[in-house]
Motif scaffolding. Sequence first.
Motif, mmCIF file in Angstrom:
data_model
loop_
_atom_site.group_PDB
_atom_site.id
_atom_site.type_symbol
_atom_site.label_atom_id
_atom_site.label_comp_id
_atom_site.label_asym_id
_atom_site.label_seq_id
_atom_site.Cartn_x
_atom_site.Cartn_y
_atom_site.Cartn_z
ATOM 1 N N LYS A 150 0.899 -1.275 -0.137
ATOM 2 C CA LYS A 150 -0.077 -0.002 -0.037
ATOM 3 C C LYS A 150 1.002 1.180 0.006
ATOM 4 O O LYS A 150 2.073 1.212 0.240
ATOM 5 C CB LYS A 150 -0.969 0.070 1.379
ATOM 6 C CG LYS A 150 -2.075 -1.225 1.239
ATOM 7 C CD LYS A 150 -3.044 -0.958 2.472
ATOM 8 C CE LYS A 150 -3.930 -2.120 2.253
ATOM 9 N NZ LYS A 150 -4.898 -2.018 3.608
ATOM 10 N N PRO A 151 0.390 2.386 -0.272
ATOM 11 C CA PRO A 151 1.217 3.676 -0.517
ATOM 12 C C PRO A 151 1.585 4.030 1.190
ATOM 13 O O PRO A 151 0.982 3.423 2.004
ATOM 14 C CB PRO A 151 -0.087 4.795 -0.935
ATOM 15 C CG PRO A 151 -0.946 3.801 -1.512
ATOM 16 C CD PRO A 151 -0.916 2.500 -0.876
ATOM 17 N N PRO A 152 2.594 4.703 1.243
ATOM 18 C CA PRO A 152 3.105 5.107 2.528
ATOM 19 C C PRO A 152 2.145 6.109 3.314
ATOM 20 O O PRO A 152 1.437 6.749 2.630
ATOM 21 C CB PRO A 152 4.201 6.014 2.090
ATOM 22 C CG PRO A 152 4.300 6.489 0.649
ATOM 23 C CD PRO A 152 3.197 5.415 0.036
ATOM 24 N N THR A 153 2.166 6.003 4.376
ATOM 25 C CA THR A 153 1.147 6.527 5.327
ATOM 26 C C THR A 153 1.730 7.699 6.219
ATOM 27 O O THR A 153 1.238 8.588 6.409
ATOM 28 C CB THR A 153 0.638 5.586 6.453
ATOM 29 O OG1 THR A 153 1.591 5.058 7.367
ATOM 30 C CG2 THR A 153 -0.096 4.413 5.588
ATOM 31 N N GLY A 154 3.316 7.505 6.497
ATOM 32 C CA GLY A 154 3.919 8.398 7.312
ATOM 33 C C GLY A 154 3.385 8.444 8.887
ATOM 34 O O GLY A 154 3.879 9.241 9.448
ATOM 35 N N THR A 155 2.422 7.502 9.216
ATOM 36 C CA THR A 155 1.974 7.379 10.354
ATOM 37 C C THR A 155 2.281 6.015 11.325
ATOM 38 O O THR A 155 1.275 5.668 11.951
ATOM 39 C CB THR A 155 0.585 7.924 10.387
ATOM 40 O OG1 THR A 155 -0.197 6.938 9.693
ATOM 41 C CG2 THR A 155 0.267 9.265 10.059
ATOM 42 N N TYR A 156 3.446 5.735 10.892
ATOM 43 C CA TYR A 156 3.757 4.237 11.668
ATOM 44 C C TYR A 156 4.250 4.470 13.224
ATOM 45 O O TYR A 156 4.391 5.573 13.437
ATOM 46 C CB TYR A 156 4.804 3.751 10.663
ATOM 47 C CG TYR A 156 5.895 4.456 10.571
ATOM 48 C CD1 TYR A 156 6.814 4.544 11.460
ATOM 49 C CD2 TYR A 156 5.977 5.140 9.146
ATOM 50 C CE1 TYR A 156 8.034 5.422 11.229
ATOM 51 C CE2 TYR A 156 7.137 6.014 8.930
ATOM 52 C CZ TYR A 156 8.062 6.155 9.869
ATOM 53 O OH TYR A 156 9.332 6.864 9.654
ATOM 54 N N ARG A 157 3.822 3.394 13.647
ATOM 55 C CA ARG A 157 4.315 3.224 15.266
ATOM 56 C C ARG A 157 5.604 2.352 15.424
ATOM 57 O O ARG A 157 5.743 1.536 14.496
ATOM 58 C CB ARG A 157 3.054 2.620 16.045
ATOM 59 C CG ARG A 157 1.955 3.684 15.972
ATOM 60 C CD ARG A 157 0.612 2.642 16.773
ATOM 61 N NE ARG A 157 0.272 1.556 15.969
ATOM 62 C CZ ARG A 157 -0.285 0.343 16.454
ATOM 63 N NH1 ARG A 157 -0.085 0.361 17.817
ATOM 64 N NH2 ARG A 157 -0.530 -0.631 15.790
#
Length: 221
Positions: free
Chosen positions: A174-181
Motif C-alpha cells: 500500500k502507499p506510504p502513510t507516514g503515521t507508523y508506530r
Amino acid sequence: MRLTIFGATGGIGRRLVGQAVAAGHDVTAVVRNPQALTADVRTVTADLASPDPAVLRSAVRGTDAVLSGLGPRGKGEFGIASRGTEAIIEAMKATDVRRIVVISVAGISTIPTPGRPNPPKRDPGMGWFMRNVLSPMAKARLGRHYADVAMMEDLLRDSGLDWTAVGVPLLTDKPPTGTYRTAYGQSVRGGRRVTRADAAHFMLRAIEQPETIGKSIAIAN
C-alpha cells in the motif's frame, strides 16, 4: 549523504533506493541482477549467497551508512540474511564504515540462537491473538527464515558496529502513510501490518538517530 543499499531490487530495497534518491542522497545499489534496477544510481553487481569480499569492500568504501533489505525470495535462499549480513559486516570493518540499518522481523527476540540460547519466552508487545494464533502459524511456515534472521541479529550484536535492526510484521504494498508506530525491543502492540514504503522511510530516518544504535526496533501501521 552517501548510502550503500543491499537487496536494492527487493520489495523494501526498491523503496529505499527511490526514497533515498528523492531525498538527495548519493546512492550505491548492490544487486544480483542490474537489469532489475530502474533507478539511475551507481550499481555494484554482487551475489550475497556467495559474496566476493573485494566487490563488497568496493561497494561500501567511503559510504556514510549501509542499509540492507536482504531476505530470501524462495526456499532455496535460506540463510541469505545471516550469510549476507556477515559478509557485509566484514566489508564494513575492512573499510572503516560503522553505520548499518537492516530489515528484520518483529518478534524475533523470542527465537533461540547460539548467542542467545535462552531468550524471553514472550514478546511483551504481542497480544493474546498474535501470541497464540498468528505467531505460531507464522513460525510453522517461516521458522527456518526466522531462525536465520535471529542469527543475523546475533552477528550484528557481536559486530561492534553502529547497528539498528528494524523488525517488520506482515508487509504490504500500500502507499506510504507516514503515521507508523515503533517499539524498542518488542513488537508494536496490535501491529499486524506495515507498508514496505513506511518501513523504508523509517530505515532512512534511523540512520541519523543515535538513539536507535544498538537497538532492535519494531514498526507497524
